[in-house]
Design an enzyme around this catalytic site. Structure first.
Site, PDB file in Angstrom:
ATOM      1  N   TYR A  96      92.399  48.658 150.012  1.00 57.70           N
ATOM      2  CA  TYR A  96      93.783  48.189 150.042  1.00 57.70           C
ATOM      3  C   TYR A  96      94.009  47.254 151.222  1.00 57.70           C
ATOM      4  CZ  TYR A  96      95.473  51.260 146.333  1.00 57.70           C
ATOM      5  OH  TYR A  96      95.708  51.852 145.116  1.00 57.70           O
ATOM      6  N   GLU A 138      96.548  58.678 144.810  1.00 56.87           N
ATOM      7  CA  GLU A 138      95.122  58.676 144.481  1.00 56.87           C
ATOM      8  C   GLU A 138      94.379  59.776 145.224  1.00 56.87           C
ATOM      9  OE1 GLU A 138      94.081  54.581 145.248  1.00 56.87           O
ATOM     10  OE2 GLU A 138      95.619  53.940 143.817  1.00 56.87           O
TER      11      GLU A 138
END
Length: 437
Positions: A96, A138
């Site tokens: 990310y 997640e």
């Protein structure tokens, strides 16, 4: 790190520019990020990168986030699909950081002077909020996976044609390590990874599991793509880093594979992989599923087209195996012979609370809007009893090409079915959000 009023306004003020230049921004983002981090190619569907579907998917997600930044709860279903997809690909938090760096760089490159320091800071915080929401979810999904981390080797135990044409094939897969498999929710998918001759990077695709959960095997069902305009997947769309379509028609000779040509993986599976061969899978994931543990005796209506029958067949087999007392209506469209039709018909004979309808429709094989189809007439021929319209608690699950699902949902809406009773498998990268209006 929540955004203040000024930062929120700055983000929302960029929406017109994002609508105008969003796909260009996404294209620049992918080009520069993959140039500097070529290892990330291993997470992408090459076809969707070449066709522009992947940049459009990212644009859709960014616009949705900006538009709902003061009401993030509206994004929960979309972000859940993204989180499930990322977990299926073993995306990690550090990736990310890479995405954020290159995304903001692309914003600046395309928007130019409009990307002022204040706007850049506002979007930096906005991206951080979205990243934290996704990585947090997640992490929870990864904990649910327990001991299954990353890729696991499976052997192709059985390979079976499901149509006379041989264009739809099921693969029964058993784990090489012989350890019991975790259960899954019927309707979920796995991510498969193979090496295709002539392609530099690993190829990843999502396929719905097409049978009830079993401790010793999974089953997927794959369709050969001969150049149609839609790709099937049992997964979701709009991911930050990966695509969801399953392609299925490839040249089998080494060096002849065109990276942007549909069907690289599915045709390779059908033509080049045989019983005894090894492939790699990740843990089942996905937000489109039927929960068989819920105490529910309400009618269940399953509407599918073509190979998109796969997740709904998993639901049906699970309900029957668990002897869940639900009236079931099975509605299936196909262009030629329907996959699993004999299995469905035999099941119907054994279960008096199950009814079936099989239709012929070109919409089961394509989303080309110019195609004529009798599906509207077919759907209109269904009775109130076929659709259990007399019961306001009936559940509807639909999986097929977008136009097929649009038509089915439109009819259900006209019949007064509440939107919350209808679930869709949104599989196409960059596809619209399904609405019943």
């Amino acid at each position: 790190m929540a955004l203040n009023y000024k930062e929120t306004k700055l983000v929302k003020d960029t929406i017109p520019a994002l609508r105008q230049h969003g796909e260009h921004i996404a294209t620049v983002f992918y080009k520069t990020m993959l140039r500097d981090h070529p290892e990330l190619h291993n997470y992408f569907n090459t076809v969707n990168m070449h066709t522009g579907k992947q940049p459009r998917a990212l644009t859709s997600l960014i616009l949705a986030f900006a538009s709902n930044i003061v009401n993030i709860s509206e994004l929960t279903p979309k972000l859940e699909r993204v989180a499930q997809k990322h977990a299926s690909l073993n995306i990690q938090p550090e990736q990310y950081d890479i995405v954020g760096k290159y995304l903001l760089r692309a914003f600046s490159a395309v928007l130019g002077p409009a990307m002022t320091p204040d706007v850049k800071m506002a979007w930096t915080k906005a991206y951080s909020v979205m990243a934290k929401m996704l990585t947090g979810r997640e992490a929870h999904i990864y904990r649910e996976f327990e001991n299954w981390k990353g890729w696991r080797k499976f052997m192709i135990y059985q390979k079976k044609n499901e149509t006379l044409e041989g264009n739809i094939v099921s693969f029964t897969l058993k784990p090489i390590d012989g350890q019991p498999l975790p259960t899954f929710m019927p309707g979920q998918y796995i991510t498969l990874r193979i090496t295709v001759p002539g392609m530099k990077y690993a190829q990843l695709r999502q396929y719905s599991l097409s049978d009830a959960p079993s401790y010793d095997h999974y089953r997927i069902t794959v369709k050969r793509d001969q150049g149609s305009n839609w790709d099937y997947a049992g997964g979701q769309n709009d991911t930050l880093t990966v695509s969801s379509a399953v392609s299925s028609a490839s040249d089998s000779s080494v060096g002849s594979v065109q990276p942007g040509r549909p069907g690289v993986v599915s045709n390779s599976l059908i033509d080049e992989f045989h019983e005894g061969d090894t492939i790699e899978l990740t843990h089942p994931s996905g937000s489109f599923y039927l929960n068989p543990t819920m105490d529910n005796s309400m009618p269940l209506v399953l509407i599918s087209a073509g190979v998109c029958v796969a997740p709904l067949l998993s639901m049906l087999n699970t309900v029957v195996e668990k002897r869940i007392n639900r009236p079931i209506s099975w509605i299936q469209a196909s262009r030629h012979d329907a996959p699993f039709q004999a299995h469905i018909e035999n099941m119907t004979k054994r279960h008096p609370n199950m009814k079936t309808k099989f239709f012929k429709s070109r919409l089961s094989d394509s989303d080309v809007l110019s195609y004529t189809s009798s599906f509207d007439n077919d759907f209109l021929s269904l009775t109130s009893e076929d659709l259990y319209l007399n019961n306001g608690s009936s559940d509807y699950y639909i999986c097929g090409p977008e136009k097929f699902m649009m038509q089915a949902s439109s009819h259900l809406h006209k019949y007064g079915v509440k939107p919350e009773r209808v679930q869709f498998e949104i599989f196409s990268v960059g596809s619209f959000e399904m609405r019943m209006d």
